[in-house]
Design a protein around this motif. Structure first.
Motif, mmCIF file in Angstrom:
data_model
loop_
_atom_site.group_PDB
_atom_site.id
_atom_site.type_symbol
_atom_site.label_atom_id
_atom_site.label_comp_id
_atom_site.label_asym_id
_atom_site.label_seq_id
_atom_site.Cartn_x
_atom_site.Cartn_y
_atom_site.Cartn_z
ATOM 1 N N LEU A 20 -69.907 -68.022 49.562
ATOM 2 C CA LEU A 20 -69.531 -66.868 48.763
ATOM 3 C C LEU A 20 -70.628 -65.815 48.835
ATOM 4 C CD1 LEU A 20 -68.118 -68.583 45.548
ATOM 5 C CD2 LEU A 20 -66.950 -68.075 47.699
ATOM 6 N N SER A 21 -70.221 -64.561 48.833
ATOM 7 C CA SER A 21 -71.146 -63.443 48.792
ATOM 8 C C SER A 21 -70.779 -62.547 47.624
ATOM 9 C CB SER A 21 -71.079 -62.625 50.082
ATOM 10 O OG SER A 21 -71.415 -63.397 51.208
ATOM 11 N N CYS A 22 -71.778 -61.856 47.102
ATOM 12 C CA CYS A 22 -71.550 -60.937 45.993
ATOM 13 C C CYS A 22 -72.431 -59.716 46.214
ATOM 14 C CB CYS A 22 -71.876 -61.613 44.672
ATOM 15 S SG CYS A 22 -71.763 -60.505 43.255
ATOM 16 N N ALA A 23 -71.782 -58.583 46.450
ATOM 17 C CA ALA A 23 -72.502 -57.343 46.707
ATOM 18 C C ALA A 23 -72.581 -56.516 45.435
ATOM 19 C CB ALA A 23 -71.793 -56.560 47.806
ATOM 20 N N ASN A 77 -78.913 -56.101 48.367
ATOM 21 C CA ASN A 77 -78.290 -56.140 47.031
ATOM 22 C C ASN A 77 -77.171 -57.173 46.983
ATOM 23 O OD1 ASN A 77 -79.988 -54.123 46.270
ATOM 24 N ND2 ASN A 77 -78.426 -52.552 46.031
ATOM 25 N N THR A 78 -77.455 -58.343 47.521
ATOM 26 C CA THR A 78 -76.424 -59.366 47.651
ATOM 27 C C THR A 78 -76.953 -60.727 47.222
ATOM 28 O OG1 THR A 78 -75.388 -58.174 49.488
ATOM 29 C CG2 THR A 78 -74.814 -60.483 49.252
ATOM 30 N N VAL A 79 -76.098 -61.480 46.559
ATOM 31 C CA VAL A 79 -76.401 -62.870 46.206
ATOM 32 C C VAL A 79 -75.342 -63.751 46.867
ATOM 33 C CG1 VAL A 79 -75.121 -62.701 44.027
ATOM 34 C CG2 VAL A 79 -76.850 -64.486 44.321
ATOM 35 N N TYR A 80 -75.775 -64.930 47.280
ATOM 36 C CA TYR A 80 -74.903 -65.845 48.021
ATOM 37 C C TYR A 80 -74.803 -67.192 47.309
ATOM 38 C CZ TYR A 80 -76.161 -62.534 51.701
ATOM 39 O OH TYR A 80 -76.387 -61.390 52.431
ATOM 40 N N LEU A 81 -73.715 -67.896 47.580
ATOM 41 C CA LEU A 81 -73.584 -69.271 47.130
ATOM 42 C C LEU A 81 -73.012 -70.075 48.288
ATOM 43 C CD1 LEU A 81 -73.953 -71.152 44.664
ATOM 44 C CD2 LEU A 81 -71.491 -70.882 44.247
ATOM 45 N N GLN A 82 -73.856 -70.897 48.893
ATOM 46 C CA GLN A 82 -73.416 -71.801 49.946
ATOM 47 C C GLN A 82 -72.906 -73.070 49.306
ATOM 48 O OE1 GLN A 82 -73.305 -71.369 53.409
ATOM 49 N NE2 GLN A 82 -72.207 -73.314 53.363
ATOM 50 N N MET A 83 -71.666 -73.402 49.567
ATOM 51 C CA MET A 83 -71.029 -74.563 48.944
ATOM 52 C C MET A 83 -70.652 -75.566 50.036
ATOM 53 S SD MET A 83 -68.640 -72.680 46.084
ATOM 54 C CE MET A 83 -67.503 -72.029 47.302
ATOM 55 N N ASN A 84 -71.266 -76.717 49.998
ATOM 56 C CA ASN A 84 -70.999 -77.784 50.958
ATOM 57 C C ASN A 84 -70.397 -78.990 50.254
ATOM 58 O OD1 ASN A 84 -72.235 -76.173 52.964
ATOM 59 N ND2 ASN A 84 -74.245 -77.078 52.551
ATOM 60 N N SER A 85 -69.815 -79.868 51.041
ATOM 61 C CA SER A 85 -69.223 -81.102 50.505
ATOM 62 C C SER A 85 -68.314 -80.804 49.318
ATOM 63 C CB SER A 85 -70.335 -82.087 50.089
ATOM 64 O OG SER A 85 -71.177 -82.386 51.177
ATOM 65 N N LEU A 86 -67.460 -79.853 49.499
ATOM 66 C CA LEU A 86 -66.592 -79.415 48.403
ATOM 67 C C LEU A 86 -65.632 -80.510 47.978
ATOM 68 C CD1 LEU A 86 -66.044 -75.779 49.601
ATOM 69 C CD2 LEU A 86 -66.865 -76.431 47.330
ATOM 70 N N LYS A 87 -65.350 -80.516 46.684
ATOM 71 C CA LYS A 87 -64.466 -81.499 46.077
ATOM 72 C C LYS A 87 -63.293 -80.783 45.409
ATOM 73 C CE LYS A 87 -68.500 -84.326 44.854
ATOM 74 N NZ LYS A 87 -69.236 -84.977 43.739
ATOM 75 N N PRO A 88 -62.174 -81.460 45.240
ATOM 76 C CA PRO A 88 -61.042 -80.814 44.551
ATOM 77 C C PRO A 88 -61.412 -80.281 43.175
ATOM 78 C CG PRO A 88 -60.294 -82.794 45.658
ATOM 79 C CD PRO A 88 -61.789 -82.776 45.796
ATOM 80 N N GLU A 89 -62.338 -80.938 42.491
ATOM 81 C CA GLU A 89 -62.730 -80.479 41.158
ATOM 82 C C GLU A 89 -63.579 -79.209 41.195
ATOM 83 O OE1 GLU A 89 -63.108 -83.567 42.446
ATOM 84 O OE2 GLU A 89 -65.005 -84.483 41.782
ATOM 85 N N ASP A 90 -63.944 -78.740 42.388
ATOM 86 C CA ASP A 90 -64.624 -77.454 42.510
ATOM 87 C C ASP A 90 -63.641 -76.288 42.505
ATOM 88 O OD1 ASP A 90 -66.847 -79.013 44.860
ATOM 89 O OD2 ASP A 90 -67.283 -78.507 42.769
ATOM 90 N N THR A 91 -62.364 -76.596 42.539
ATOM 91 C CA THR A 91 -61.341 -75.552 42.536
ATOM 92 C C THR A 91 -61.431 -74.711 41.272
ATOM 93 O OG1 THR A 91 -59.820 -76.818 43.934
ATOM 94 C CG2 THR A 91 -58.854 -75.108 42.514
#
Length: 122
Positions: A20-23, A77-91
């Protein structure tokens, strides 16, 4: 003008990854801590991860430790969220936010994005 705009959400299978990115715009991003929050249907908004604007200290919710990584680039001016090993409960819908204070409490944040949907299929 929307101060924060998220991107990068989508549909992914369990075990997959998303970034995810956020500008940010319209405020002094370098003076603000930033955070990622999420809200699943029928649940309260919860803090996922935060990062300071000063020394890069970070916070992670227990549920994402070891799987998610937050970072920021003040030159963009950006923040990121790298999400690995995603699980259904991350929905959930994922939101980024900015505040002068470093906190995981969503009620404290001044600026918010409109959110991006993340769906993890089993």
């Amino acid at each position: 003008e929307v101060p924060l705009v998220e991107s990068g959400g989508g549909l992914v299978q369990a075990g997959g990854s998303l970034r995810l990115s956020c500008a940010a715009s319209g405020f002094s991003f370098e003076n603000y801590a930033t955070g990622w929050f999420r809200q699943a249907p029928g649940k309260e908004r919860e803090g996922v991860s935060c990062i300071t604007n000063r020394d890069g200290s970070t916070y992670y919710a227990d549920s994402v430790k070891g799987r998610f990584t937050i970072s920021r680039d003040n030159t963009k001016n950006t923040v990121y969220l790298q999400m690995n090993s995603l699980k259904p409960e991350d929905t959930a819908v994922y939101y980024c936010a900015a505040d002068r204070d470093y906190t995981s409490d969503p009620s404290e944040y001044d600026y918010w994005g409109q959110g991006t949907q993340v769906t993890v299929s089993s």
